[in-house]
Write a protein that holds these residues in place. Structure first.
Motif, PDB file in Angstrom:
ATOM      1  N   ARG A  78       0.649  -0.816   0.032  1.00 21.81           N
ATOM      2  CA  ARG A  78      -0.022  -0.138   0.067  1.00 21.81           C
ATOM      3  C   ARG A  78       0.684   1.329   0.153  1.00 21.81           C
ATOM      4  O   ARG A  78       0.581   1.970  -0.361  1.00 21.81           O
ATOM      5  CB  ARG A  78      -1.258   0.070   1.202  1.00 21.81           C
ATOM      6  CG  ARG A  78      -2.255  -1.037   0.819  1.00 21.81           C
ATOM      7  CD  ARG A  78      -2.824  -0.892   2.318  1.00 21.81           C
ATOM      8  NE  ARG A  78      -4.292  -2.048   1.907  1.00 21.81           N
ATOM      9  CZ  ARG A  78      -4.984  -2.378   3.233  1.00 21.81           C
ATOM     10  NH1 ARG A  78      -4.415  -1.719   4.256  1.00 21.81           N
ATOM     11  NH2 ARG A  78      -6.084  -3.302   2.363  1.00 21.81           N
ATOM     12  N   ASN A  81       2.762   1.448  -3.695  1.00 16.92           N
ATOM     13  CA  ASN A  81       1.610   1.708  -4.855  1.00 16.92           C
ATOM     14  C   ASN A  81       1.845   1.296  -5.802  1.00 16.92           C
ATOM     15  O   ASN A  81       2.234   2.103  -6.447  1.00 16.92           O
ATOM     16  CB  ASN A  81       1.190   3.253  -5.048  1.00 16.92           C
ATOM     17  CG  ASN A  81      -0.316   3.298  -5.608  1.00 16.92           C
ATOM     18  OD1 ASN A  81      -0.898   2.259  -5.944  1.00 16.92           O
ATOM     19  ND2 ASN A  81      -0.097   4.588  -6.049  1.00 16.92           N
ATOM     20  N   GLY A 100      -7.081  -7.868   1.015  1.00 14.92           N
ATOM     21  CA  GLY A 100      -7.597  -6.751   1.439  1.00 14.92           C
ATOM     22  C   GLY A 100      -6.827  -6.121  -0.069  1.00 14.92           C
ATOM     23  O   GLY A 100      -7.419  -4.781  -0.082  1.00 14.92           O
ATOM     24  N   ARG A 102      -7.365  -6.911  -3.339  1.00 16.19           N
ATOM     25  CA  ARG A 102      -8.148  -6.868  -4.303  1.00 16.19           C
ATOM     26  C   ARG A 102      -9.012  -4.792  -4.560  1.00 16.19           C
ATOM     27  O   ARG A 102      -9.624  -5.228  -5.297  1.00 16.19           O
ATOM     28  CB  ARG A 102      -9.429  -7.799  -3.819  1.00 16.19           C
ATOM     29  CG  ARG A 102      -8.674  -9.236  -4.459  1.00 16.19           C
ATOM     30  CD  ARG A 102     -10.102 -10.543  -4.455  1.00 16.19           C
ATOM     31  NE  ARG A 102      -9.502 -11.700  -5.135  1.00 16.19           N
ATOM     32  CZ  ARG A 102      -9.047 -11.545  -5.761  1.00 16.19           C
ATOM     33  NH1 ARG A 102      -9.037 -11.033  -7.053  1.00 16.19           N
ATOM     34  NH2 ARG A 102      -8.131 -13.031  -6.244  1.00 16.19           N
ATOM     35  N   ARG A 103      -9.171  -5.012  -3.500  1.00 14.46           N
ATOM     36  CA  ARG A 103      -9.887  -3.330  -3.358  1.00 14.46           C
ATOM     37  C   ARG A 103      -8.827  -2.267  -4.855  1.00 14.46           C
ATOM     38  O   ARG A 103      -9.507  -2.155  -5.403  1.00 14.46           O
ATOM     39  CB  ARG A 103     -10.063  -2.258  -2.615  1.00 14.46           C
ATOM     40  CG  ARG A 103     -11.144  -1.030  -2.683  1.00 14.46           C
ATOM     41  CD  ARG A 103     -11.372  -0.405  -2.034  1.00 14.46           C
ATOM     42  NE  ARG A 103     -12.535  -1.652  -0.825  1.00 14.46           N
ATOM     43  CZ  ARG A 103     -12.838  -0.915   0.106  1.00 14.46           C
ATOM     44  NH1 ARG A 103     -12.871  -0.032   0.704  1.00 14.46           N
ATOM     45  NH2 ARG A 103     -14.538  -1.855   0.417  1.00 14.46           N
ATOM     46  N   ALA A 104      -7.564  -2.318  -4.499  1.00 10.50           N
ATOM     47  CA  ALA A 104      -6.626  -1.644  -5.382  1.00 10.50           C
ATOM     48  C   ALA A 104      -5.950  -2.641  -6.730  1.00 10.50           C
ATOM     49  O   ALA A 104      -6.149  -2.012  -7.237  1.00 10.50           O
ATOM     50  CB  ALA A 104      -5.615  -1.312  -4.443  1.00 10.50           C
ATOM     51  N   TYR A 105      -6.206  -3.580  -6.022  1.00 10.52           N
ATOM     52  CA  TYR A 105      -5.460  -4.529  -6.805  1.00 10.52           C
ATOM     53  C   TYR A 105      -6.539  -6.534  -7.427  1.00 10.52           C
ATOM     54  O   TYR A 105      -6.729  -6.825  -6.571  1.00 10.52           O
ATOM     55  CB  TYR A 105      -4.496  -5.508  -6.646  1.00 10.52           C
ATOM     56  CG  TYR A 105      -3.093  -4.637  -6.870  1.00 10.52           C
ATOM     57  CD1 TYR A 105      -2.161  -4.335  -7.503  1.00 10.52           C
ATOM     58  CD2 TYR A 105      -3.705  -3.627  -4.922  1.00 10.52           C
ATOM     59  CE1 TYR A 105      -1.804  -3.233  -6.826  1.00 10.52           C
ATOM     60  CE2 TYR A 105      -1.765  -2.650  -5.263  1.00 10.52           C
ATOM     61  CZ  TYR A 105      -1.252  -2.923  -5.599  1.00 10.52           C
ATOM     62  OH  TYR A 105      -0.260  -1.279  -5.624  1.00 10.52           O
ATOM     63  N   PRO A 106      -7.322  -5.977  -8.266  1.00 10.26           N
ATOM     64  CA  PRO A 106      -9.011  -6.756  -8.313  1.00 10.26           C
ATOM     65  C   PRO A 106      -8.513  -7.863  -9.458  1.00 10.26           C
ATOM     66  O   PRO A 106      -9.601  -8.848  -9.163  1.00 10.26           O
ATOM     67  CB  PRO A 106     -10.325  -5.439  -9.373  1.00 10.26           C
ATOM     68  CG  PRO A 106      -8.867  -4.412  -9.849  1.00 10.26           C
ATOM     69  CD  PRO A 106      -7.885  -4.270  -8.887  1.00 10.26           C
ATOM     70  N   GLN A 108      -6.225 -10.354 -10.550  1.00 12.80           N
ATOM     71  CA  GLN A 108      -5.199 -11.581  -9.660  1.00 12.80           C
ATOM     72  C   GLN A 108      -4.688 -12.945  -9.878  1.00 12.80           C
ATOM     73  O   GLN A 108      -6.261 -13.207 -11.359  1.00 12.80           O
ATOM     74  CB  GLN A 108      -5.491 -11.795  -7.963  1.00 12.80           C
ATOM     75  CG  GLN A 108      -5.536  -9.931  -7.107  1.00 12.80           C
ATOM     76  CD  GLN A 108      -5.876  -9.777  -5.180  1.00 12.80           C
ATOM     77  OE1 GLN A 108      -5.508 -11.730  -5.152  1.00 12.80           O
ATOM     78  NE2 GLN A 108      -5.367  -9.422  -5.133  1.00 12.80           N
ATOM     79  N   LYS A 124      -3.347  -3.714 -11.178  1.00 12.64           N
ATOM     80  CA  LYS A 124      -4.164  -2.768 -11.446  1.00 12.64           C
ATOM     81  C   LYS A 124      -4.838  -3.243 -12.653  1.00 12.64           C
ATOM     82  O   LYS A 124      -6.034  -1.812 -12.399  1.00 12.64           O
ATOM     83  CB  LYS A 124      -3.920  -1.388 -11.328  1.00 12.64           C
ATOM     84  CG  LYS A 124      -3.481  -0.434  -9.257  1.00 12.64           C
ATOM     85  CD  LYS A 124      -2.942   0.520  -9.504  1.00 12.64           C
ATOM     86  CE  LYS A 124      -1.986   0.399  -8.024  1.00 12.64           C
ATOM     87  NZ  LYS A 124      -1.700   1.947  -7.803  1.00 12.64           N
TER      88      LYS A 124
END
Length: 271
Positions: A78, A81, A100, A102-106, A108, A124
């Motif tokens: 985080r 970034n 957690g 996954r919100r910034a790195y959906p 995967q 991202k």
């Protein structure tokens, strides 16, 4: 440096005098001073940062599969970034622990690497994966569009070459990803714990001989990554290399509490 030399002389003297405890103290002084010299010699400030913004940032860490606390890894990602993160020696429990992100790195993907260990990549931006490479060599080879340009990221984590069959398997995997990275026509970066140092003839043959790949750490110092707990034996086995489509702006290693490796972070620009 002078204190280290004095410690060495005292260690020799006390060995002759058979003073075991004093010898241990003198050796500890030598090790402490050697560590200081080691890091001064092999971790220079390196090339000055270029006055450009990176087009791509990639973070890689071998997290150590026995760990249970993933908060330092999550916090580092985080903070940095990156556009992509690559986590090796992940377990199914570890993958759940970093959910957690996954919100910034959906976007995967993960692949089994060896034993209980998996590779997890987070992005991202959407990507496609080379499923044939996954099946044949247990690697993740993805293609995405970042800042308007098509690029590829490849990652692999071969076995430690403790057995002849593991040595051969490691070399096959490394040769495969090196050739694949070199042959990609758009910018590509290869990153991972390769379980080989740049001093090995295997490394030189695979990455500096047949394939036109550039080590990202080349202008930035020795930058050892393993074993973090024994600095005198520190060697670089976590690597990032690029094909001709990328230029390296910055390469650094970072402390990762709970792991026996230092992580690496690389900033790249398109050529």
């Amino acid at each position: 440096m002078q204190i280290g030399l004095l410690g060495a002389l005292l260690a020799v003297y006390w060995i002759i005098q058979k003073h075991f405890i004093r010898t241990v103290y003198a050796v500890l002084v030598c090790v402490t001073c050697a560590n200081r010299v080691y890091f001064d010699a092999f971790n220079p400030l390196g090339a000055p940062p270029e006055q450009r913004n990176a087009d791509l940032r990639v973070f890689h860490a071998n997290v150590l599969y026995t760990r249970s606390d993933y908060r330092p890894i999550i916090d580092t990602i985080r903070h940095l970034n990156p556009d992509f993160f690559v986590l090796q020696e992940m377990t199914p429990a570890g993958v759940r622990a970093v959910a957690g992100l996954r919100r910034a790195y959906p976007y995967q993907d993960s692949v089994w690497a060896k034993g209980p260990c998996y590779i997890l990549v987070g992005s991202k931006t959407p990507f496609t994966v080379d499923s044939a490479a996954r099946r044949s060599h247990r690697v993740i080879a993805l293609t995405s569009t970042v800042r308007g340009r098509t690029m590829s990221l490849i990652t692999v984590h071969p076995r430690t070459p403790l057995l002849p069959s593991w040595f051969e398997q490691r070399n096959r995997q490394l040769a495969f990803v090196a050739q694949k990275t070199a042959e990609i026509e758009h910018p590509a970066v290869l990153i991972g714990d390769f379980n080989v140092s740049p001093f090995s003839p295997v490394f030189r043959d695979i990455f500096r001989g047949r394939n036109l790949l550039s080590p990202c750490r080349e202008r930035f110092g020795y930058m050892p990554t393993w074993p973090r707990f024994f600095p005198l034996a520190f060697i670089p086995i976590d690597h990032a290399l690029t094909n001709v489509g990328f230029q390296t702006l910055a390469f650094r290693t970072l402390n990762t509490p709970g792991s026996d490796h230092r992580a690496i972070c690389v900033d790249l620009v398109y050529r």
